[in-house]
Design an enzyme around this catalytic site. Structure first.
Site, PDB file in Angstrom:
ATOM      1  N   HIS A  95       4.121  -9.566  -4.878  1.00 30.63           N
ATOM      2  CA  HIS A  95       4.329 -10.999  -4.695  1.00 30.63           C
ATOM      3  C   HIS A  95       3.237 -11.648  -3.836  1.00 30.63           C
ATOM      4  O   HIS A  95       3.379 -11.703  -2.606  1.00 30.63           O
ATOM      5  CB  HIS A  95       5.680 -11.239  -4.017  1.00 30.63           C
ATOM      6  CG  HIS A  95       6.865 -10.965  -4.878  1.00 30.63           C
ATOM      7  ND1 HIS A  95       7.505 -11.961  -5.592  1.00 30.63           N
ATOM      8  CD2 HIS A  95       7.535  -9.813  -5.142  1.00 30.63           C
ATOM      9  CE1 HIS A  95       8.528 -11.439  -6.256  1.00 30.63           C
ATOM     10  NE2 HIS A  95       8.571 -10.138  -6.003  1.00 30.63           N
ATOM     11  N   CYS A 132       6.298 -10.387 -10.710  1.00 30.70           N
ATOM     12  CA  CYS A 132       7.542  -9.620 -10.698  1.00 30.70           C
ATOM     13  C   CYS A 132       8.348  -9.924 -11.970  1.00 30.70           C
ATOM     14  O   CYS A 132       7.936  -9.538 -13.056  1.00 30.70           O
ATOM     15  CB  CYS A 132       8.333  -9.917  -9.426  1.00 30.70           C
ATOM     16  SG  CYS A 132       9.605  -8.675  -9.051  1.00 30.70           S
ATOM     17  N   GLU A 167       2.690 -14.771  -3.493  1.00 27.50           N
ATOM     18  CA  GLU A 167       3.238 -15.976  -2.862  1.00 27.50           C
ATOM     19  C   GLU A 167       3.992 -15.653  -1.580  1.00 27.50           C
ATOM     20  O   GLU A 167       4.209 -16.532  -0.734  1.00 27.50           O
ATOM     21  CB  GLU A 167       4.150 -16.722  -3.853  1.00 27.50           C
ATOM     22  CG  GLU A 167       5.535 -16.165  -4.050  1.00 27.50           C
ATOM     23  CD  GLU A 167       5.599 -14.913  -4.914  1.00 27.50           C
ATOM     24  OE1 GLU A 167       6.705 -14.371  -5.099  1.00 27.50           O
ATOM     25  OE2 GLU A 167       4.538 -14.468  -5.422  1.00 27.50           O
TER      26      GLU A 167
END
Length: 227
Positions: free
Chosen positions: A194, A86, A196
């Site tokens: 994302h 991002c 994560e």
């Protein structure tokens, strides 16, 4: 393996990155403040999402000149794995570590929702844990995720298989549905979604964990070959 998670003023996904590495991989991760001047002691470098420097000028434009970025660029040149997610992707673009640029989302609105990605290239140190053309669920959260490059650059990305992820349904207007690209050497990956935030079933998807596992496995394999 030891991961560096670079923290800029305005980063807000650094804890998520640390969690994915420490809890998902049982590996070591440390936050590294943007004022540090060396990341040479780390085996991989992660640039998290957020709003570095408030996204003034444009996303990533100021963070690109943070003191730590000189060392990040040096380590990338040496072949060390670097992942930007991002805002981290935006910083890598501004730093010239990846081709292309980011624009405002096509609908001029911030988008935050799960999205389906297609793994276009599973022959990288970041994606070897996936199947070719596998569809995975990873959330997006951005206002400037509309990836752009000219036709010459797009052809080069396609010819070199540098397009790693594409959107199954393009929410932001990115050229050729691009969600993530890698450099020619194959050690620097930038992606808007994302992983994560998709590193555990409790988060709704564990599809992103395979990316971090791929980094770890690639590092282990390369060290076995050189030992």
């Amino acid at each position: 393996m030891k991961f560096a998670v670079i923290v800029f003023p305005g980063s807000n996904c650094d804890d998520d990155m640390v969690y994915a590495v420490t809890e998902g991989l049982n590996a070591e991760a440390e936050k590294v403040w943007y004022t540090e001047t060396s990341v040479a002691d780390y085996d991989a470098i992660l640039l998290p999402g957020g709003f570095s420097y408030g996204d003034y000028l444009r996303s990533g434009a100021i963070a690109r000149f943070a003191p730590v970025m000189t060392s990040v660029m040096e380590e990338a040149e040496k072949g060390k794995p670097v992942l930007g997610v991002c805002n981290g992707f935006q910083i890598l673009l501004e730093a010239g570590l990846l081709p292309g640029a980011m624009q405002r989302n096509q609908n001029l609105r911030f988008i935050c929702r799960p999205t389906e990605l297609v793994v276009e290239n599973n022959q990288t140190g970041f994606t070897a844990g996936y199947k070719e053309n596998e569809t995975i669920s990873v959330p997006i959260a951005h206002g400037e995720g509309n990836y752009f490059c000219d036709e010459k650059t797009l052809k080069k990305l396609r010819d070199n298989k540098q397009i790693v992820f594409t959107y199954k349904s393009n929410a932001n207007g990115s050229v050729a549905d691009i969600a993530g690209v890698i450099n020619e050497k194959g050690n620097v990956l930038g992606m808007m979604p994302h992983p994560e935030r998709a590193a555990s079933d409790i988060l709704g998807s564990a599809d992103g964990l395979k990316l971090f596992q791929s980094i770890l496995n690639h590092w282990r394999e390369s060290h076995v070959l050189t030992s």
